[in-house]
Design a protein around this motif. Sequence first.
Motif, PDB file in Angstrom:
ATOM      1  N   GLU A  89       0.809  -1.218   0.000  1.00  0.00           N
ATOM      2  CA  GLU A  89       0.000   0.000   0.000  1.00  0.00           C
ATOM      3  C   GLU A  89       0.847   1.275   0.000  1.00  0.00           C
ATOM      4  N   LYS A  90       2.133   1.142   0.307  1.00  0.00           N
ATOM      5  CA  LYS A  90       3.038   2.304   0.299  1.00  0.00           C
ATOM      6  C   LYS A  90       3.785   2.436  -1.026  1.00  0.00           C
ATOM      7  N   ASN A  91       3.719   1.395  -1.863  1.00  0.00           N
ATOM      8  CA  ASN A  91       4.567   1.298  -3.051  1.00  0.00           C
ATOM      9  C   ASN A  91       4.497   2.490  -3.991  1.00  0.00           C
ATOM     10  N   SER A  92       3.275   2.916  -4.348  1.00  0.00           N
ATOM     11  CA  SER A  92       3.112   4.011  -5.324  1.00  0.00           C
ATOM     12  C   SER A  92       3.818   5.273  -4.835  1.00  0.00           C
ATOM     13  N   PHE A  93       3.610   5.579  -3.557  1.00  0.00           N
ATOM     14  CA  PHE A  93       4.218   6.770  -2.968  1.00  0.00           C
ATOM     15  C   PHE A  93       5.738   6.668  -2.998  1.00  0.00           C
ATOM     16  N   LEU A  94       6.273   5.516  -2.599  1.00  0.00           N
ATOM     17  CA  LEU A  94       7.729   5.333  -2.536  1.00  0.00           C
ATOM     18  C   LEU A  94       8.364   5.365  -3.933  1.00  0.00           C
ATOM     19  N   LYS A  95       7.630   4.879  -4.955  1.00  0.00           N
ATOM     20  CA  LYS A  95       8.141   4.928  -6.336  1.00  0.00           C
ATOM     21  C   LYS A  95       8.318   6.378  -6.789  1.00  0.00           C
ATOM     22  N   ILE A  96       7.361   7.227  -6.425  1.00  0.00           N
ATOM     23  CA  ILE A  96       7.445   8.641  -6.809  1.00  0.00           C
ATOM     24  C   ILE A  96       8.612   9.315  -6.095  1.00  0.00           C
ATOM     25  N   ILE A  97       8.795   8.992  -4.813  1.00  0.00           N
ATOM     26  CA  ILE A  97       9.934   9.540  -4.061  1.00  0.00           C
ATOM     27  C   ILE A  97      11.244   9.091  -4.704  1.00  0.00           C
TER      28      ILE A  97
ATOM     29  N   GLN B  65      -6.060   6.799  -9.599  1.00  0.00           N
ATOM     30  CA  GLN B  65      -5.365   7.982 -10.117  1.00  0.00           C
ATOM     31  C   GLN B  65      -4.675   8.751  -8.990  1.00  0.00           C
ATOM     32  N   LEU B  66      -5.387   8.961  -7.890  1.00  0.00           N
ATOM     33  CA  LEU B  66      -4.819   9.696  -6.754  1.00  0.00           C
ATOM     34  C   LEU B  66      -3.683   8.912  -6.097  1.00  0.00           C
ATOM     35  N   LYS B  67      -3.864   7.581  -6.021  1.00  0.00           N
ATOM     36  CA  LYS B  67      -2.836   6.725  -5.408  1.00  0.00           C
ATOM     37  C   LYS B  67      -1.577   6.685  -6.266  1.00  0.00           C
ATOM     38  N   ASN B  68      -1.752   6.556  -7.572  1.00  0.00           N
ATOM     39  CA  ASN B  68      -0.601   6.472  -8.480  1.00  0.00           C
ATOM     40  C   ASN B  68       0.135   7.796  -8.622  1.00  0.00           C
ATOM     41  N   THR B  69      -0.541   8.867  -8.232  1.00  0.00           N
ATOM     42  CA  THR B  69       0.111  10.178  -8.237  1.00  0.00           C
ATOM     43  C   THR B  69       0.775  10.451  -6.893  1.00  0.00           C
TER      44      THR B  69
ATOM     45  N   ILE C 172      -0.699  11.000  -4.080  1.00  0.00           N
ATOM     46  CA  ILE C 172      -1.451  11.971  -3.269  1.00  0.00           C
ATOM     47  C   ILE C 172      -2.148  11.299  -2.090  1.00  0.00           C
ATOM     48  N   VAL C 173      -2.692  10.096  -2.316  1.00  0.00           N
ATOM     49  CA  VAL C 173      -3.408   9.404  -1.238  1.00  0.00           C
ATOM     50  C   VAL C 173      -2.815   8.014  -1.043  1.00  0.00           C
ATOM     51  N   PHE C 174      -3.143   7.442   0.118  1.00  0.00           N
ATOM     52  CA  PHE C 174      -2.859   6.029   0.379  1.00  0.00           C
ATOM     53  C   PHE C 174      -4.206   5.324   0.464  1.00  0.00           C
ATOM     54  N   TYR C 175      -4.236   4.081  -0.010  1.00  0.00           N
ATOM     55  CA  TYR C 175      -5.498   3.347   0.010  1.00  0.00           C
ATOM     56  C   TYR C 175      -5.303   1.982   0.649  1.00  0.00           C
TER      57      TYR C 175
ATOM     58  N   MET D 243     -10.320   2.185   3.005  1.00  0.00           N
ATOM     59  CA  MET D 243     -10.107   3.517   3.565  1.00  0.00           C
ATOM     60  C   MET D 243      -9.063   4.299   2.765  1.00  0.00           C
ATOM     61  N   VAL D 244      -9.375   5.559   2.492  1.00  0.00           N
ATOM     62  CA  VAL D 244      -8.464   6.465   1.799  1.00  0.00           C
ATOM     63  C   VAL D 244      -7.860   7.409   2.836  1.00  0.00           C
ATOM     64  N   TYR D 245      -6.523   7.541   2.819  1.00  0.00           N
ATOM     65  CA  TYR D 245      -5.829   8.421   3.763  1.00  0.00           C
ATOM     66  C   TYR D 245      -5.067   9.506   3.008  1.00  0.00           C
ATOM     67  N   VAL D 246      -5.173  10.733   3.499  1.00  0.00           N
ATOM     68  CA  VAL D 246      -4.388  11.844   2.957  1.00  0.00           C
ATOM     69  C   VAL D 246      -3.624  12.456   4.126  1.00  0.00           C
ATOM     70  N   ALA D 247      -2.294  12.430   4.078  1.00  0.00           N
ATOM     71  CA  ALA D 247      -1.480  12.928   5.189  1.00  0.00           C
ATOM     72  C   ALA D 247      -1.627  14.438   5.346  1.00  0.00           C
ATOM     73  N   ASP D 248      -1.557  14.922   6.597  1.00  0.00           N
ATOM     74  CA  ASP D 248      -1.622  16.365   6.867  1.00  0.00           C
ATOM     75  C   ASP D 248      -0.564  17.113   6.065  1.00  0.00           C
ATOM     76  N   GLU D 249       0.651  16.521   5.997  1.00  0.00           N
ATOM     77  CA  GLU D 249       1.738  17.159   5.249  1.00  0.00           C
ATOM     78  C   GLU D 249       1.391  17.276   3.768  1.00  0.00           C
ATOM     79  N   MET D 250       0.706  16.244   3.237  1.00  0.00           N
ATOM     80  CA  MET D 250       0.309  16.244   1.827  1.00  0.00           C
ATOM     81  C   MET D 250      -0.756  17.303   1.574  1.00  0.00           C
ATOM     82  N   VAL D 251      -1.693  17.437   2.498  1.00  0.00           N
ATOM     83  CA  VAL D 251      -2.767  18.423   2.351  1.00  0.00           C
ATOM     84  C   VAL D 251      -2.177  19.827   2.226  1.00  0.00           C
ATOM     85  N   ARG D 252      -1.152  20.117   3.036  1.00  0.00           N
ATOM     86  CA  ARG D 252      -0.532  21.456   2.979  1.00  0.00           C
ATOM     87  C   ARG D 252       0.123  21.696   1.619  1.00  0.00           C
TER      88      ARG D 252
END
Length: 614
Positions: free
Chosen positions: A14-22, A202-206, A208-211, A217-226
């Motif tokens: 569930e963290k993969n998409s985010f870590l790939k972008i990083i 789309q949001l996960k692959n970008t 922006i969100v974790f699913y 459940m969809v999660y958006v981190a406070d840091e991401m919201v800012r």
Amino acid sequence: MKLEKILDRLNSFEKNSFLKIIDGILSENPANYSKVDKIISEYSGDLKNIDSQNISNVFSLLENEFASFIKTEFVNVTSQLDILIDIIIRDGNCIMKQDWLSRLYEQEIKQIKKKIKQLENDLKEHDSSESRIRDYLIYKACVHTAYYNDEDNNQEPKITADEQSILITLSQQLELSQEEIKLINYMVVPIDKMEVQSVIDQLKNTGIVFYSKKNNMVYVADEMVRVLRKIRGKEVADKFFRRVLKQIREPQINLVCKKHNIDWKQPLDIKIKNIINEGISFSTILSNDIYKDDTKLTEKKKFISELCDKGLSIEPSLKGATVEEKIQNLIDYFDHIEKDTKVGISHEGYEKMLNEINELIPKVNAILKQEFELQEEKVLSSEYLLDYNIKPRDVLEVIPEKELSKFASKQGAKTRGNLISNVLEVFKDSENMYLENYSAFGYRDIKTLKENGIRIKESEIGLKFESLTMKIFQNLGFKVDDSIRKTLNTKKDKIDLVIDLGKNQLIIVECKTNKDSGYNKFSAVKRQLKAYSDLAKSKGYTVIKSLLIGPEFSDDFIKDVGLEYELNLSLITADSLIQIMHGFKKSKLKVFPHNLLMRDVLIQEDRVIKAMGK
């Protein structure tokens, strides 16, 4: 919810998409590459092996590059990224079930289509020479050309990055709100409603969100919201925007509405909500929109100063020689408040406030649900609301003034001054506030204590740290026996705390506060604890354990303790001890098993908390 906390709830997939972008950002050699590389190198150079806290640290170092990556996605007008981001950056939408996101998305599409029809009618019915209608028509014509000019070359219609940058500049010069831009864009390129899973993907692959597929459940981190808010031109959170608008006179609010095609004849609270939803620039409103055309610069500066000092009760006064500086300092002030994990009152005080509000004003639950778009039926829980970064002041600010005055009166709050501040003062539970700042006491951090509303002389910090440590051990179910301590103490040797385990068995606790980063005075502590142990033995007691509580300990100190076999000494940092107390409260245990304190040289709270959960 903080990024670190979200990551702790997810599995590696569930963290993969985010870590790939990083990873992709790192391959471009970003500005803070060396700092990030230093963190990653400690974990075999692989992002997947890094703990949640350090992934959060990495993201904070790459925020600017991540924002640039997201901005490139806006080139695709049909991506609907602007619609989706506008949904998830609203207060209360950072944690959503899949069906709740689907409902919000459908509602948003319907609203946009309804507004587009209204705008189309306005463009037909009004004279094109009117300045605002002319601005809309100019921007619409430019969007149409940018999107469809590819067809002349027998190519698929799209807006290139260069065209997008020109449209952004044009919209800024025309002072269009984000909502106005969005409506005109979708007037040119009609919206096709997507399936909710496609939206999430789309949001996960970008990134922006974790699913979490397990609990939908969809999660958006406070840091991401800012970060996303900055991309969408929202300089402050909606709740802070509302706080400011409520301090502005209605005739000024009407000026904003007229300028941005908002019905100014509606009730004030509806107008305020519409201004926020329109995505109008916070700084533009304070610098231009709320003033008549002939307002002088000095009058604007005076208004903003009075707004901050009297309306918002900001102390100390915000500085700034120009209107722009004053507004930027106000934005920075709200940014600091949002990032701050402090609640303003204790967590127990927050929970008590919510319970008493619910008793006197039951409709507040429904008000919060509607204002923050919360999905649970019962939302008046401090733990639940804090996950959405909704703090006590945010709750009080959405209560109608009449009901709030009634509640304040019932609580015996002061009638003079700021009503909300007076109510919060009633629920300041000093003991729990002290416990929540336990680590700051350990570090003798006067500045942090003062910022958190705790006034104490530096000479009193040591004794307060001892009394708080005693309270923590009592909360863990231990018998802290002051009578035994007094019988053992002499004029020369004074034990801080004695825990009576029964059958003449004791645990001796020594408390140390220290401003330095790591406590390293082992020889002095060794002499102290040896003397205490000898005193206890002379009175017929057996000291089965000595505990040293401090802010933190140097590596050399920990090493020295590990080599000491006579005292049976263990170390606990203040932060670890308070976390153990919180973990114990959540467990089913009635008395803390003292054997968990017998094993390690430096007691690790995660191991203790995990053992309590079994």
